[in-house]
Write an enzyme that holds these catalytic residues in place. Structure first.
Site, PDB file in Angstrom:
ATOM      1  N   THR A  33      14.791  13.972  14.156  1.00 30.95           N
ATOM      2  CA  THR A  33      14.743  12.470  14.231  1.00 30.95           C
ATOM      3  C   THR A  33      14.566  12.229  13.183  1.00 30.95           C
ATOM      4  OG1 THR A  33      11.941  11.959  14.523  1.00 30.95           O
ATOM      5  CG2 THR A  33      13.009  13.087  16.676  1.00 30.95           C
ATOM      6  N   ASP A  41      12.987   6.214  14.449  1.00 29.80           N
ATOM      7  CA  ASP A  41      12.185   5.023  13.242  1.00 29.80           C
ATOM      8  C   ASP A  41      11.255   4.990  13.646  1.00 29.80           C
ATOM      9  OD1 ASP A  41      10.944   3.084  11.722  1.00 29.80           O
ATOM     10  OD2 ASP A  41      13.020   1.551  11.493  1.00 29.80           O
ATOM     11  N   ASN A  89       6.347  14.072   9.336  1.00 31.82           N
ATOM     12  CA  ASN A  89       6.932  14.252   8.317  1.00 31.82           C
ATOM     13  C   ASN A  89       6.671  13.219   7.456  1.00 31.82           C
ATOM     14  OD1 ASN A  89       8.579  15.728   6.308  1.00 31.82           O
ATOM     15  ND2 ASN A  89       9.863  14.633   6.507  1.00 31.82           N
ATOM     16  N   SER A  93       0.383  15.117   4.847  1.00 32.64           N
ATOM     17  CA  SER A  93      -0.074  14.480   4.321  1.00 32.64           C
ATOM     18  C   SER A  93       0.398  13.518   2.171  1.00 32.64           C
ATOM     19  CB  SER A  93      -1.789  14.265   4.211  1.00 32.64           C
ATOM     20  OG  SER A  93      -2.552  13.300   3.494  1.00 32.64           O
ATOM     21  N   TYR A 138       0.543   3.659  -0.862  1.00 34.35           N
ATOM     22  CA  TYR A 138       0.375   5.002  -0.263  1.00 34.35           C
ATOM     23  C   TYR A 138      -0.315   5.323  -0.005  1.00 34.35           C
ATOM     24  CZ  TYR A 138       2.692   9.464  -0.444  1.00 34.35           C
ATOM     25  OH  TYR A 138       3.426  10.746   0.378  1.00 34.35           O
ATOM     26  N   LYS A 185      -2.032   7.176   3.256  1.00 38.34           N
ATOM     27  CA  LYS A 185      -2.714   9.185   2.970  1.00 38.34           C
ATOM     28  C   LYS A 185      -3.974   9.534   3.566  1.00 38.34           C
ATOM     29  CE  LYS A 185       1.791  10.839   2.564  1.00 38.34           C
ATOM     30  NZ  LYS A 185       2.203  10.900   3.803  1.00 38.34           N
ATOM     31  N   THR A 203      12.391  15.365  -3.955  1.00 36.77           N
ATOM     32  CA  THR A 203      12.972  15.131  -3.350  1.00 36.77           C
ATOM     33  C   THR A 203      13.404  13.371  -3.341  1.00 36.77           C
ATOM     34  OG1 THR A 203      10.493  13.578  -2.106  1.00 36.77           O
ATOM     35  CG2 THR A 203      11.037  16.013  -1.837  1.00 36.77           C
TER      36      THR A 203
HETATM   37  N1  LIG Z   1       8.310  14.757  -2.367  1.00 35.76           N
HETATM   38  C1  LIG Z   1       6.803  14.640  -2.930  1.00 35.76           C
HETATM   39  O1  LIG Z   1       6.669  14.538  -4.209  1.00 35.76           O
HETATM   40  C2  LIG Z   1       5.924  14.635  -2.279  1.00 35.76           C
HETATM   41  C3  LIG Z   1       4.517  14.648  -2.178  1.00 35.76           C
HETATM   42  C4  LIG Z   1       3.102  14.523  -1.368  1.00 35.76           C
HETATM   43  C5  LIG Z   1       4.024  14.387  -0.155  1.00 35.76           C
HETATM   44  N2  LIG Z   1       5.205  13.992   0.623  1.00 35.76           N
HETATM   45  C6  LIG Z   1       5.547  13.260   1.810  1.00 35.76           C
HETATM   46  O2  LIG Z   1       6.241  13.865   2.266  1.00 35.76           O
HETATM   47  C7  LIG Z   1       7.137  13.432   3.080  1.00 35.76           C
HETATM   48  C8  LIG Z   1       8.236  13.341   3.189  1.00 35.76           C
HETATM   49  O3  LIG Z   1       8.939  13.411   1.869  1.00 35.76           O
HETATM   50  P1  LIG Z   1       9.811  13.612   0.745  1.00 35.76           P
HETATM   51  O4  LIG Z   1       9.169  13.680  -0.152  1.00 35.76           O
HETATM   52  O5  LIG Z   1      10.754  14.826   2.042  1.00 35.76           O
HETATM   53  O6  LIG Z   1      10.958  12.651   1.273  1.00 35.76           O
HETATM   54  P2  LIG Z   1      12.556  12.210   1.268  1.00 35.76           P
HETATM   55  O7  LIG Z   1      13.193  12.796   0.591  1.00 35.76           O
HETATM   56  O8  LIG Z   1      11.777  10.501   0.362  1.00 35.76           O
HETATM   57  O9  LIG Z   1      11.820  12.331   2.956  1.00 35.76           O
HETATM   58  C9  LIG Z   1      11.247  11.065   3.484  1.00 35.76           C
HETATM   59  C10 LIG Z   1      11.311  11.000   5.068  1.00 35.76           C
HETATM   60  O10 LIG Z   1      11.225  10.179   5.643  1.00 35.76           O
HETATM   61  C11 LIG Z   1      11.973   9.078   6.405  1.00 35.76           C
HETATM   62  N3  LIG Z   1      11.827   8.168   6.837  1.00 35.76           N
HETATM   63  C12 LIG Z   1      11.181   7.389   6.171  1.00 35.76           C
HETATM   64  N4  LIG Z   1      10.959   6.149   6.579  1.00 35.76           N
HETATM   65  C13 LIG Z   1      11.162   5.855   7.993  1.00 35.76           C
HETATM   66  C14 LIG Z   1      11.121   5.251   9.202  1.00 35.76           C
HETATM   67  N5  LIG Z   1      10.383   4.321   9.079  1.00 35.76           N
HETATM   68  N6  LIG Z   1      11.399   6.288  10.908  1.00 35.76           N
HETATM   69  C15 LIG Z   1      11.505   7.599  10.602  1.00 35.76           C
HETATM   70  N7  LIG Z   1      11.858   7.985   9.366  1.00 35.76           N
HETATM   71  C16 LIG Z   1      11.407   7.538   8.479  1.00 35.76           C
HETATM   72  C17 LIG Z   1      13.715   9.256   5.240  1.00 35.76           C
HETATM   73  O11 LIG Z   1      14.590   8.622   6.487  1.00 35.76           O
HETATM   74  P3  LIG Z   1      15.946   8.092   5.706  1.00 35.76           P
HETATM   75  O12 LIG Z   1      16.577   8.633   4.941  1.00 35.76           O
HETATM   76  O13 LIG Z   1      16.447   7.401   7.230  1.00 35.76           O
HETATM   77  O14 LIG Z   1      15.019   6.752   4.570  1.00 35.76           O
HETATM   78  C18 LIG Z   1      13.390  10.417   5.287  1.00 35.76           C
HETATM   79  O15 LIG Z   1      14.281  11.137   6.095  1.00 35.76           O
HETATM   80  C19 LIG Z   1       5.650  12.138   2.649  1.00 35.76           C
HETATM   81  O16 LIG Z   1       5.280  11.762   4.359  1.00 35.76           O
HETATM   82  C20 LIG Z   1       5.357  12.388   1.813  1.00 35.76           C
HETATM   83  O17 LIG Z   1       4.785  11.020   1.882  1.00 35.76           O
HETATM   84  C21 LIG Z   1       5.772  14.138  -0.428  1.00 35.76           C
END
Ligand SMILES: NC(=O)c1ccc[n+]([C@@H]2O[C@H](COP(=O)([O-])OP(=O)(O)OC[C@H]3O[C@@H](n4cnc5c(N)ncnc54)[C@H](OP(=O)(O)O)[C@@H]3O)[C@@H](O)[C@H]2O)c1
Length: 285
Positions: free
Chosen positions: A33, A57, A84, A135, A149, A153, A184
């Site tokens: 999704t 969303d 996620n 998380s 943020y 979390k 990412t």
């Molecule tokens: N990267 C890190 O360092 C890190 C560390 C700890 C935790 N995390 C967590 O990992 C998870 C994934 O993030 P990521 O690092 O992979 O970043 P990312 O590449 O920006 O991916 C985030 C994903 O969430 C989606 N999203 C945002 N708002 C949304 C909404 N309202 N409805 C549905 N989808 C939505 C984005 O979709 P769109 O393309 O439509 O915006 C994208 O697919 C998050 O929960 C983040 O907090 C990341």
């Protein structure tokens, strides 16, 4: 192992996309999704029969329920749900707009809560399931510039602590996945991710943290494919942990923080115990 069926939110980029690709490559079925389904056109062309795609969303609670219901109805069974979708808004608390605060909480916190609630009756009906909640190490530690943020979390960690105890009796096992930093889309710019700067916060040692430029991607230890692989392994383990850190930065920072918090807790002991009613003291173990 027989192939499994997974439901994942936020599959356009980052962890969500990497998980989807790895699972499809090994022959599993993925209910993916995302807000912009065309971003999976390439995977749909390659794995169409095993890739079920819906627009979602996660801030729309009614849509979360509808898409979850549809996935279980269409696929018969979903073994693992990975919550996620999420993002971070950078800036001082004072700088953030009301809209940014609302979206941050609606996405990371309420979106995750509503997904867990929507999935629960289906998991119960099929005799169990695995729910991975992405998380962050930022669910234990906190940095300036990411207050909202961290709110989401730390909040989702509290929700899962309680929720896990409610649903384990139905065979539902949950794990909070707590990654450290990985390159990412998370650190990308964009109106939703950066608060409008106030001059008073410029030119200080905190400024890079407030603007999301404190760490460059080259210094982030997290390896995206290895982290996704670890999530899959945890989801499939016989006895999944309630929490799992990923990355050496996550392990070290959380360990140091918890050690310091325990030390500070012990310092409070005498005053904390002194406020009991006489005769009702609960001794620490
Ligand atoms: N990267 C890190 O360092 C890190 C560390 C700890 C935790 N995390 C967590 O990992 C998870 C994934 O993030 P990521 O690092 O992979 O970043 P990312 O590449 O920006 O991916 C985030 C994903 O969430 C989606 N999203 C945002 N708002 C949304 C909404 N309202 N409805 C549905 N989808 C939505 C984005 O979709 P769109 O393309 O439509 O915006 C994208 O697919 C998050 O929960 C983040 O907090 C990341």
């Amino acid at each position: 192992m027989a192939s499994s069926t997974w439901f994942i939110t936020g599959t356009s980029t980052g962890f969500g996309r990497e998980l989807t690709e790895q699972l499809l490559r090994r022959g599993d079925t993925v209910a993916a999704t995302l807000r912009t389904p065309a971003r999976l056109d390439d995977l749909a062309a390659e794995h169409g029969d095993r890739l079920w795609i819906r627009t979602l969303d996660v801030t729309d609670a009614a849509a979360v329920r509808r898409v979850v219901d549809e996935a279980f109805a269409d696929l018969g069974r979903v073994d693992v749900v990975i919550s996620n979708a999420g993002f971070g808004v950078f800036g001082a608390a004072e700088e953030m707009t009301d809209e940014q605060i609302h979206r941050q909480i609606a996405t990371n916190l309420l979106g995750s809560v509503q997904l867990a609630r929507a999935v629960t009756p289906h998991f119960r009906a099929q005799g169990g399931g695995r729910l991975l909640q992405v998380s962050s190490m930022g669910g234990h530690v906190a940095y300036p510039g990411l207050s909202l943020y961290h709110l989401t979390k730390w909040g989702i960690e509290g929700f899962f602590e309680a929720y896990a105890q409610e649903v384990e009796r139905f065979g539902i096992r949950t794990t909070l996945i707590e990654p450290g930093m990985a390159g990412t889309g998370f650190y990308g710019a964009g109106e939703q991710r950066r608060a409008p700067a106030l001059a008073v916060y410029e030119g200080t040692e905190l400024t890079p943290w407030l603007r999301g430029t404190g760490v460059s991607e080259g210094d982030m230890p997290g390896d995206l494919p290895k982290m996704a692989e670890a999530m899959i392994r945890i989801a499939e383990s016989d006895d999944p942990p309630r929490r799992q850190l990923l990355g050496s930065d996550a392990y070290t920072l959380v360990r140091d923080t918890l050690t310091e918090r325990l030390r500070a807790l012990d310092d409070q002991r005498d005053l904390a115990l002194s406020t009991d009613r006489d005769g009702l003291r609960r001794e620490p173990a």
